[in-house]
Design a protein around this motif. Structure first.
Motif, PDB file in Angstrom:
ATOM      1  N   ASN A  30       0.807  -1.228   0.000  1.00  0.00           N
ATOM      2  CA  ASN A  30       0.000   0.000   0.000  1.00  0.00           C
ATOM      3  C   ASN A  30       0.837   1.273   0.000  1.00  0.00           C
ATOM      4  O   ASN A  30       0.593   2.184   0.801  1.00  0.00           O
ATOM      5  N   LEU A  31       1.794   1.353  -0.881  1.00  0.00           N
ATOM      6  CA  LEU A  31       2.729   2.486  -0.880  1.00  0.00           C
ATOM      7  C   LEU A  31       2.184   3.637  -1.709  1.00  0.00           C
ATOM      8  O   LEU A  31       1.421   3.431  -2.647  1.00  0.00           O
ATOM      9  N   LYS A  32       2.620   4.845  -1.346  1.00  0.00           N
ATOM     10  CA  LYS A  32       2.268   6.013  -2.157  1.00  0.00           C
ATOM     11  C   LYS A  32       2.914   5.875  -3.529  1.00  0.00           C
ATOM     12  O   LYS A  32       3.996   5.318  -3.666  1.00  0.00           O
ATOM     13  N   LYS A  33       2.255   6.470  -4.524  1.00  0.00           N
ATOM     14  CA  LYS A  33       2.693   6.323  -5.916  1.00  0.00           C
ATOM     15  C   LYS A  33       4.174   6.637  -6.168  1.00  0.00           C
ATOM     16  O   LYS A  33       4.843   5.944  -6.915  1.00  0.00           O
ATOM     17  N   GLU A  34       4.666   7.695  -5.546  1.00  0.00           N
ATOM     18  CA  GLU A  34       6.042   8.101  -5.876  1.00  0.00           C
ATOM     19  C   GLU A  34       7.100   7.398  -5.014  1.00  0.00           C
ATOM     20  O   GLU A  34       8.286   7.743  -5.080  1.00  0.00           O
ATOM     21  N   SER A  35       6.688   6.394  -4.251  1.00  0.00           N
ATOM     22  CA  SER A  35       7.660   5.682  -3.415  1.00  0.00           C
ATOM     23  C   SER A  35       8.719   4.994  -4.278  1.00  0.00           C
ATOM     24  O   SER A  35       8.444   4.564  -5.395  1.00  0.00           O
ATOM     25  N   LYS A  36       9.924   4.882  -3.702  1.00  0.00           N
ATOM     26  CA  LYS A  36      11.032   4.277  -4.452  1.00  0.00           C
ATOM     27  C   LYS A  36      11.328   2.859  -3.962  1.00  0.00           C
ATOM     28  O   LYS A  36      11.196   2.569  -2.769  1.00  0.00           O
ATOM     29  N   VAL A  37      11.741   2.042  -4.899  1.00  0.00           N
ATOM     30  CA  VAL A  37      12.127   0.663  -4.600  1.00  0.00           C
ATOM     31  C   VAL A  37      13.550   0.459  -5.092  1.00  0.00           C
ATOM     32  O   VAL A  37      13.851   0.714  -6.263  1.00  0.00           O
ATOM     33  N   ILE A  38      14.438   0.009  -4.194  1.00  0.00           N
ATOM     34  CA  ILE A  38      15.833  -0.234  -4.578  1.00  0.00           C
ATOM     35  C   ILE A  38      16.011  -1.721  -4.884  1.00  0.00           C
ATOM     36  O   ILE A  38      15.651  -2.577  -4.075  1.00  0.00           O
ATOM     37  N   THR A  39      16.555  -2.003  -6.059  1.00  0.00           N
ATOM     38  CA  THR A  39      16.942  -3.391  -6.339  1.00  0.00           C
ATOM     39  C   THR A  39      18.230  -3.403  -7.147  1.00  0.00           C
ATOM     40  O   THR A  39      18.846  -2.365  -7.388  1.00  0.00           O
ATOM     41  N   VAL A  68      11.102   0.302  -0.134  1.00  0.00           N
ATOM     42  CA  VAL A  68      11.310  -1.147  -0.285  1.00  0.00           C
ATOM     43  C   VAL A  68      12.708  -1.418  -0.837  1.00  0.00           C
ATOM     44  O   VAL A  68      13.199  -0.667  -1.687  1.00  0.00           O
ATOM     45  N   ILE A  69      13.323  -2.484  -0.332  1.00  0.00           N
ATOM     46  CA  ILE A  69      14.540  -3.029  -0.953  1.00  0.00           C
ATOM     47  C   ILE A  69      14.183  -4.432  -1.433  1.00  0.00           C
ATOM     48  O   ILE A  69      13.572  -5.210  -0.688  1.00  0.00           O
ATOM     49  N   ILE A  70      14.544  -4.733  -2.687  1.00  0.00           N
ATOM     50  CA  ILE A  70      14.360  -6.110  -3.182  1.00  0.00           C
ATOM     51  C   ILE A  70      15.737  -6.732  -3.415  1.00  0.00           C
ATOM     52  O   ILE A  70      16.335  -6.554  -4.481  1.00  0.00           O
ATOM     53  N   PRO A  71      16.259  -7.461  -2.413  1.00  0.00           N
ATOM     54  CA  PRO A  71      17.505  -8.183  -2.654  1.00  0.00           C
ATOM     55  C   PRO A  71      17.211  -9.431  -3.489  1.00  0.00           C
ATOM     56  O   PRO A  71      16.160 -10.051  -3.305  1.00  0.00           O
ATOM     57  N   VAL A  72      18.103  -9.755  -4.403  1.00  0.00           N
ATOM     58  CA  VAL A  72      17.973 -10.971  -5.222  1.00  0.00           C
ATOM     59  C   VAL A  72      19.136 -11.887  -4.842  1.00  0.00           C
ATOM     60  O   VAL A  72      20.296 -11.505  -4.992  1.00  0.00           O
ATOM     61  N   HIS A  73      18.821 -13.069  -4.352  1.00  0.00           N
ATOM     62  CA  HIS A  73      19.886 -14.000  -3.936  1.00  0.00           C
ATOM     63  C   HIS A  73      20.411 -14.710  -5.179  1.00  0.00           C
ATOM     64  O   HIS A  73      19.945 -15.797  -5.541  1.00  0.00           O
ATOM     65  N   PHE A  74      21.390 -14.091  -5.803  1.00  0.00           N
ATOM     66  CA  PHE A  74      21.821 -14.543  -7.130  1.00  0.00           C
ATOM     67  C   PHE A  74      22.389 -15.966  -7.091  1.00  0.00           C
ATOM     68  O   PHE A  74      23.310 -16.266  -6.317  1.00  0.00           O
ATOM     69  N   GLY A  75      21.852 -16.802  -7.962  1.00  0.00           N
ATOM     70  CA  GLY A  75      22.348 -18.175  -8.091  1.00  0.00           C
ATOM     71  C   GLY A  75      22.050 -19.058  -6.880  1.00  0.00           C
ATOM     72  O   GLY A  75      22.467 -20.206  -6.846  1.00  0.00           O
ATOM     73  N   GLY A  76      21.360 -18.499  -5.886  1.00  0.00           N
ATOM     74  CA  GLY A  76      21.076 -19.270  -4.668  1.00  0.00           C
ATOM     75  C   GLY A  76      22.009 -18.925  -3.530  1.00  0.00           C
ATOM     76  O   GLY A  76      21.941 -19.508  -2.451  1.00  0.00           O
ATOM     77  N   ILE A 119      12.304   0.637   6.071  1.00  0.00           N
ATOM     78  CA  ILE A 119      12.145   0.200   4.682  1.00  0.00           C
ATOM     79  C   ILE A 119      11.759  -1.282   4.695  1.00  0.00           C
ATOM     80  O   ILE A 119      12.350  -2.071   5.439  1.00  0.00           O
ATOM     81  N   PHE A 120      10.759  -1.634   3.883  1.00  0.00           N
ATOM     82  CA  PHE A 120      10.368  -3.039   3.770  1.00  0.00           C
ATOM     83  C   PHE A 120      11.417  -3.831   2.974  1.00  0.00           C
ATOM     84  O   PHE A 120      12.042  -3.286   2.068  1.00  0.00           O
ATOM     85  N   ILE A 121      11.519  -5.107   3.310  1.00  0.00           N
ATOM     86  CA  ILE A 121      12.372  -6.006   2.515  1.00  0.00           C
ATOM     87  C   ILE A 121      11.479  -7.042   1.838  1.00  0.00           C
ATOM     88  O   ILE A 121      10.740  -7.776   2.500  1.00  0.00           O
ATOM     89  N   VAL A 122      11.526  -7.060   0.510  1.00  0.00           N
ATOM     90  CA  VAL A 122      10.834  -8.084  -0.283  1.00  0.00           C
ATOM     91  C   VAL A 122      11.928  -8.859  -1.009  1.00  0.00           C
ATOM     92  O   VAL A 122      12.571  -8.326  -1.902  1.00  0.00           O
ATOM     93  N   GLU A 123      12.164 -10.102  -0.591  1.00  0.00           N
ATOM     94  CA  GLU A 123      13.277 -10.849  -1.188  1.00  0.00           C
ATOM     95  C   GLU A 123      12.845 -11.579  -2.457  1.00  0.00           C
ATOM     96  O   GLU A 123      11.826 -12.265  -2.456  1.00  0.00           O
ATOM     97  N   ASP A 124      13.640 -11.407  -3.501  1.00  0.00           N
ATOM     98  CA  ASP A 124      13.476 -12.228  -4.705  1.00  0.00           C
ATOM     99  C   ASP A 124      14.318 -13.477  -4.489  1.00  0.00           C
ATOM    100  O   ASP A 124      15.536 -13.463  -4.676  1.00  0.00           O
ATOM    101  N   ALA A 125      13.647 -14.553  -4.066  1.00  0.00           N
ATOM    102  CA  ALA A 125      14.342 -15.810  -3.766  1.00  0.00           C
ATOM    103  C   ALA A 125      14.071 -16.846  -4.855  1.00  0.00           C
ATOM    104  O   ALA A 125      14.022 -18.044  -4.591  1.00  0.00           O
TER     105      ALA A 125
END
Ligand SMILES: *Cc1c(COP(=O)(O)O)cnc(C)c1O
Length: 390
Positions: free
Chosen positions: A71-80, A125-133, A150-156
């Protein structure tokens, strides 16, 4: 040694167990979201130490719902990271949020120092990607998240059964998303799973995954169900179906065995390649790392064109001539035409990502490989490196 048959880059591990589960589901007449999906969600929890799970029809859908649920405001930023599959970045824009990229380290994972440089009041939000596992530096990322709310949404997508400091990936961030695409460590054909310890987020994602219809809508065609339902949110059609979950249940039972088989291949490659001139084995491909358990989704090598007469592209061609399939993970986000045009990215904006992309190739690593297959790859990689040494 010569091969007649092409060795594919990736193959799923499908046996009579998977076939039986899927056929049982077909015979049950319950094809779409139903009891198998519920069972898959329940069983999956134990493998990742998460309180709640929502099965969806892809990791991309799971990432999208994760961002929408916050539920973030439209102009919110996401770091990945720039070093990921396009879907990680696409879902940010599709959610109406602002994309911010932070360069990687030599281990292919997002660099917490680069994240910190990009943090301002709008970053949510930060979306860390666990590269290669290979898990990201979650201690540092969690510190930044706590300090700046900041929320953390992991790309696992690569990281099923990976661990960081004794904690399972799937139990750390606010939300974590796994992929069951055909090439991933376990598969449902297409599919994904969102995990969280937050009941509110779980309920929201669950509702959003099926049109925004009130809970347990999937039961409405069963005996205990009811015809009445209400649309309470603007939802999506992202639900997993029972045919997929049946595949997933069969795969889950052998998940640790499949991981061991991947690890074995990685260890053979590392042992064989570690002293070969012109081949660098990056951190992400190694198993013995302090405080991390790798899921070995990929085995990446780097081609050093200061030592060899050929670069990564030619190396891939040479392997192809020997009937070995390879891939490149990833063409970074900032080098794709869509993102270049939209944001005016230059290759040097994320220099480590650009450099690693130019040198990297992914070798076949999957449980269906026979010892012959594994040692065939070993032999050919060594031969090519030797042949083209400066
Ligand atoms: C495969 C992959 C995805 C997307 O997974 P789907 O289930 O195909 O949507 C997302 N991120 C990464 C890093 C991936 O490798």
């Amino acid at each position: 040694m010569r091969r007649k048959k092409f060795l594919p880059f990736a193959l799923p591990y499908i046996t009579k167990d998977e076939i039986k589960e899927v056929v049982d589901t077909l015979k049950s007449n319950w094809l779409t979201t139903g009891p198998k999906v519920k069972e898959f969600e329940e069983k999956f929890k134990k493998y990742v130490d998460a309180k709640y799970t929502v099965a969806v029809n892809s990791a991309t859908a799971g990432l999208h719902l994760s961002l929408v649920s916050l539920n973030l405001k439209k102009e919110s930023k996401v770091i990945t990271t720039p070093y990921t599959f396009c879907s990680t970045a696409n879902v940010v824009l599709e959610s109406g949020l602002e994309l911010v990229l932070a360069d990687i380290k030599e281990d292919y994972n997002i660099n917490p120092i680069e994240i910190e440089k990009k943090i301002d009041k709008k970053v949510k939000v930060i979306i860390p990607v666990h590269f290669g596992g290979n898990p990201c530096d979650m201690d540092e990322i969690c510190k930044l998240s706590d300090k700046n709310k900041i929320f953390i949404v992991e790309d696992a997508a690569h990281a099923f059964l990976a661990e960081y400091n004794g904690r399972k990936i799937g139990s750390i961030g606010n939300l974590t998303v796994f992929s069951f695409y055909a090439t991933k460590n376990i598969t449902t054909g297409e599919g994904g799973m969102v995990t969280t310890n937050n009941k509110k987020l779980k309920d929201k994602i669950s509702i959003l995954s099926l049109h925004g219809i009130s809970k347990d809508a999937w039961k409405r065609y069963s005996e205990e169900g009811n015809w009445y339902y209400e649309v309470t949110h603007l939802g999506y059609k992202y639900n997993m179906m029972d045919i997929q979950a049946a595949l997933g249940l069969a795969q889950l039972k052998k998940a640790y065995k499949l991981l061991k088989l991947r690890e074995r291949i990685a260890n053979i490659y590392t042992k064989e390649f570690k002293n070969i001139d012109g081949i660098k084995i990056p951190y992400t491909s190694l198993s013995s790392q302090k405080n991390k358990r790798n899921a070995f989704h990929l085995y990446v090598i780097r081609i050093d064109d200061k030592v060899l007469k050929i670069g990564r592209n030619r190396f891939i061609e040479e392997l192809k001539k020997e009937k070995i399939g390879t891939s490149v993970h990833f063409i970074p986000i900032h080098l794709h035409p869509f993102y270049r045009k939209k944001f005016g990215f230059k290759p040097d904006d994320y220099p480590i990502a650009t450099k690693l992309y130019q040198e990297s190739l992914s070798l076949p690593i999957y449980p269906k490989m026979s010892d012959n297959d594994i040692y065939y790859v070993v032999e050919k990689v060594k031969q090519i490196a030797k042949k083209y040494k400066k």
